[in-house]
Design a protein around this motif. Structure first.
Motif, short mmCIF file in Angstrom:
data_model
loop_
_atom_site.label_atom_id
_atom_site.label_comp_id
_atom_site.label_asym_id
_atom_site.label_seq_id
_atom_site.Cartn_x
_atom_site.Cartn_y
_atom_site.Cartn_z
N VAL A 119 1.28 -3.44 5.46
CA VAL A 119 -0.03 -3.35 6.12
C VAL A 119 -0.80 -2.12 5.62
O VAL A 119 -1.94 -2.23 5.17
N ASP A 120 -0.16 -0.98 5.68
CA ASP A 120 -0.86 0.27 5.36
C ASP A 120 -1.26 0.36 3.90
O ASP A 120 -2.24 1.03 3.55
N GLY A 121 -0.51 -0.32 3.04
CA GLY A 121 -0.81 -0.27 1.61
C GLY A 121 -1.86 -1.25 1.16
O GLY A 121 -2.31 -1.21 0.01
N PRO A 124 -6.48 -1.24 4.44
CA PRO A 124 -7.64 -0.38 4.22
C PRO A 124 -8.17 -0.41 2.79
O PRO A 124 -9.26 0.07 2.51
N LYS A 125 -7.39 -1.02 1.88
CA LYS A 125 -7.80 -1.07 0.47
C LYS A 125 -8.41 -2.40 0.07
O LYS A 125 -9.10 -2.48 -0.94
N ILE A 126 -8.15 -3.43 0.87
CA ILE A 126 -8.72 -4.75 0.59
C ILE A 126 -9.72 -5.14 1.68
O ILE A 126 -10.91 -5.26 1.42
N GLN A 151 -2.32 -6.88 14.63
CA GLN A 151 -2.92 -5.79 15.40
C GLN A 151 -2.89 -4.48 14.62
O GLN A 151 -3.85 -3.71 14.65
N ARG A 152 -1.81 -4.25 13.89
CA ARG A 152 -1.78 -3.05 13.05
C ARG A 152 -2.81 -3.16 11.92
O ARG A 152 -3.48 -2.18 11.58
N THR A 158 -9.56 0.04 9.56
CA THR A 158 -10.70 0.92 9.85
C THR A 158 -10.58 2.28 9.18
O THR A 158 -11.53 3.07 9.21
N LEU A 159 -9.44 2.58 8.56
CA LEU A 159 -9.32 3.84 7.82
C LEU A 159 -10.40 3.92 6.75
O LEU A 159 -10.94 4.99 6.49
N TYR A 160 -10.70 2.78 6.13
CA TYR A 160 -11.76 2.79 5.11
C TYR A 160 -13.10 3.14 5.74
O TYR A 160 -13.87 3.94 5.18
N PHE A 161 -13.40 2.60 6.91
CA PHE A 161 -14.66 2.90 7.59
C PHE A 161 -14.73 4.39 7.96
O PHE A 161 -15.77 5.02 7.83
#
Length: 240
Positions: A119-121, A124-126, A151-152, A158-161
């Motif tokens: 998820v984390d990889g 936020p990158k796609i 949910q994760r 939203t890290l990208y936002f």
């Protein structure tokens, strides 16, 4: 089909060559692949993430049809390699149409994005850059789905936002997930709140003042990790 199987075998051999016996032994425990764990049933080759990423970079031109057996594979690192290839393909997409194809493939196969590192990889990158100026209702559907990994994905996307200094969706999704029962969501929400605070502390504190007494302790600890010691103590003691 034979060519696809040959490709899968080739990538698996490259990853197996990079396998470390110690990692192979420890990763199932680390990612809770044991019965009752959040990663129950997953299998590991024992490859470090940077090495998986290096292998993936060699396959960024693969058609999506050839990525399918990789992304649905039983081995964690092979799925991870496939997701890294998708990130590469998204970054190199030269048109909105090509980016759409990657996104639709990602969403079609999102059930295989079934551990926090996957998820984390990717999210936020796609999904992050793709949704930045689009309707974000899918993230709210994910947040309300009751499915841990969706949910994760919702909150981590939203890290990208946040990096673009847009905080509203992070705060709204954090509110939806505020009383979530799982530790992995507590950590994810707390981490995203901390990232908001790293850019604009008053925005994070305005959210915390409203919610900190009701949020899980782990979420709060992650959110206030960078606060000055005295202020952190006040939050933990409930004296703000």
């Amino acid at each position: 089909m034979a060519q696809t199987q040959e490709l899968l075998s080739e990538i698996r051999k490259k990853l197996e060559h990079l396998s470390e016996s110690e990692k192979k032994e420890k990763l199932p425990q680390f990612f809770q692949a044991f019965p009752g764990g959040y990663g129950e049933g997953d299998k590991f080759l024992g490859v470090r993430v940077p090495n998986v990423r290096k292998v993936a970079k060699n396959y960024s031109k693969l058609p999506l049809s050839d990525i399918q057996p990789l992304i649905s594979n039983e081995y964690h690192e092979i799925r991870q390699c496939a997701f890294f290839i998708l990130v590469e393909k998204f970054n190199k997409a030269k048109s909105e149409e090509k980016a759409d194809e990657v996104i639709q493939f990602y969403l079609k196969n999102i059930k295989y994005c079934n551990n926090w590192d996957l998820v984390d990889g990717t999210a936020p990158k796609i999904l992050g850059p793709y949704l930045m100026h689009k309707d974000k209702s899918i993230l709210y559907e994910f947040a309300r789905s009751g499915e841990l990994w969706l949910q994760r994905i919702a909150i981590i996307t939203t890290l990208y936002f946040i990096k673009e200094r847009k905080f509203d969706d992070t705060l709204k999704i954090a509110s939806i997930l505020l009383n979530h029962p799982h530790d992995l969501i507590h950590k994810a929400v707390g981490w995203m709140l901390r990232e908001v605070g790293n850019r604009h502390r008053p925005t994070e504190e305005a959210f915390l003042v409203q919610h900190y007494k009701n949020m899980p302790r782990t979420m709060l600890r992650y959110a206030i990790e960078k606060f000055p010691p005295e202020l952190r103590k006040k939050y933990l003691n409930g004296t703000i």
